[in-house]
Write an enzyme that holds these catalytic residues in place. Structure first.
Site, PDB file in Angstrom:
ATOM      1  N   ASP A 138       0.970  -1.226  -0.149  1.00  0.00           N
ATOM      2  CA  ASP A 138       0.205   0.390   0.006  1.00  0.00           C
ATOM      3  C   ASP A 138       1.610   1.317   0.466  1.00  0.00           C
ATOM      4  O   ASP A 138       2.346   1.480  -0.018  1.00  0.00           O
ATOM      5  CB  ASP A 138      -0.892   0.302   1.169  1.00  0.00           C
ATOM      6  CG  ASP A 138      -1.451  -0.791   1.612  1.00  0.00           C
ATOM      7  OD1 ASP A 138      -2.082  -1.443   0.261  1.00  0.00           O
ATOM      8  OD2 ASP A 138      -2.471  -1.192   2.077  1.00  0.00           O
ATOM      9  N   LYS A 139       0.155   2.548  -0.303  1.00  0.00           N
ATOM     10  CA  LYS A 139       1.372   3.754  -0.899  1.00  0.00           C
ATOM     11  C   LYS A 139       1.237   4.183   0.473  1.00  0.00           C
ATOM     12  O   LYS A 139       2.879   4.282   0.984  1.00  0.00           O
ATOM     13  CB  LYS A 139      -0.142   4.194  -0.905  1.00  0.00           C
ATOM     14  CG  LYS A 139       0.271   6.254  -1.229  1.00  0.00           C
ATOM     15  CD  LYS A 139       0.129   7.382  -2.049  1.00  0.00           C
ATOM     16  CE  LYS A 139       0.405   8.197  -1.752  1.00  0.00           C
ATOM     17  NZ  LYS A 139      -0.350   9.419  -2.691  1.00  0.00           N
TER      18      LYS A 139
END
Length: 371
Positions: free
Chosen positions: A154-155
């Site tokens: 995930d970012k």
């Protein structure tokens, strides 16, 4: 993409997945190569079993790998697949080149591992122009081609991200992830302290309706099976705990959903924990989830086993809460046998206690019968 046979439009055809299409979704492949085949048509083909990948049924959302063979049913009135024009990428700036090289923590013939910082997306998307995928030209080194992504973070999740240096090694690593022989271990700070300090969470996960697939939730009826092991490393009173997390399945946002579901969201995860996901008293509001270690079979034999240091905000929070860094790598990365888990030990103890009660009951009956 390459056609194995030039067949008439009224016959099924097969296409070999090209290197440039490795690890993309099947519906994305059709958008690239057969834009006139709408999502509804592709979905109908998949639903009726006409669409096959290496001879097996496949769904539009499934990911494909270089070298796999895709069988496409008769195209009816659809035109031939349009040849894909390769889009030239602009050269990286000196700043971006230096940045992406600074993230490398392991490099060999087959693989590169970077320590992805929080805030950097793995791939592009809406309003996301800067991402790992867009910087991969800076990691060619002596190889001809750019490395390839084989999994994602995930970012806002930091840590070890594996890159393959060729289509062949990408296929090898992709198979390891799909067969679950690849192992990943995460560190996280969570709100509160679980009553069971070494446990397993088994809750199915699905896409939350109305969120466009951007948010997941526990879906007991239609969710996909998901399993996570957690272990409390240290606790800061009852306010927070440092935990090791090991996903045994690879569902989207699995660790975040599971920890929120048991009432202990990851610190900084407002998406799944809301306001309850934040700890007062100087602890950063950023997400405290870090991919600490990855271990996977190496194409040349043996294991690739790499550890990534946490980002500054995570280290500062550990220090602020008084945690001892030397305690953080104690959880075995292999999946434990049921008898070794807290749940298994509890059941074994209960069974032993039951046997002892039964034995004592038998002794009382025996003494009563001799009177």
């Amino acid at each position: 993409m390459s056609a194995d046979k030039p067949l008439p439009a009224d016959e099924a055809r097969s296409f070999t997945i090209a290197d440039d299409d490795h690890d993309i979704r099947l519906d994305r492949w059709f958008k690239r190569h057969m834009p006139d085949a709408s999502f509804n048509i592709v979905s109908r083909w998949a639903r009726t079993g006409q669409l096959r990948l290496d001879g097996k049924r496949v769904a539009p959302g499934d990911r494909i790998a270089a070298g796999q063979v895709l069988r496409v049913p008769p195209l009816e009135a659809l035109p031939e697949p349009a040849p894909r024009t390769k889009k030239e990428r602009p050269p990286l700036s000196a700043e971006d080149q230096e940045f992406i090289e600074s993230l490398v923590i392991h490099r060999d013939r087959a693989a590169i591992v970077i320590n992805k910082p929080p805030g950097l997306a793995t791939q592009g998307g809406t309003k996301t122009d800067r991402h790992v995928d867009g910087l991969l030209d800076g990691l060619r080194f002596e190889a001809e081609g750019r490395p390839k992504l084989v999994h994602r973070l995930d970012k806002d999740t930091s840590g070890a991200l594996l890159l393959a240096r060729s289509a062949g090694t990408a296929a090898h690593f992709a198979k390891a992830f799909s067969s679950r022989t690849a192992k990943k271990l995460y560190w996280a700070l969570i709100v509160g302290v679980p009553s069971i300090e070494d446990g397993t969470i088994e809750l199915p996960i699905g896409k939350q309706p109305g969120t466009g697939g951007e948010k997941m939730y526990v879906d007991e009826k239609e969710g996909l099976p998901a399993r996570t092991r957690y272990r409390v490393v240290e606790r800061a009173g009852n306010a927070a705990a440092w935990v090791e997390l090991q996903p045994f399945t690879g569902r989207t946002h699995q660790l975040r959903v599971h920890m929120a579901a048991i009432g202990h969201p990851i610190v900084g995860d407002g998406k799944y924990g809301g306001q309850d996901a934040f700890v007062s008293g100087g602890v950063s509001r950023k997400l405290h989830l870090h991919a600490r270690r990855i271990r996977i079979d190496h194409p040349d034999g043996g294991k690739l086993d790499v550890t990534a240091e946490p980002p500054r905000h995570f280290l500062e929070s550990l220090q602020h809460l008084g945690f001892d860094m030397s305690l953080g790598d104690a959880l075995p990365i292999d999946e434990p046998k049921f008898s070794e888990t807290a749940e298994g030990k509890k059941k074994a103890a209960n069974a032993a206690a039951k046997a002892r009660r039964k034995e004592r009951k038998g002794e009382r009956r025996s003494r009563s019968g001799t009177k």
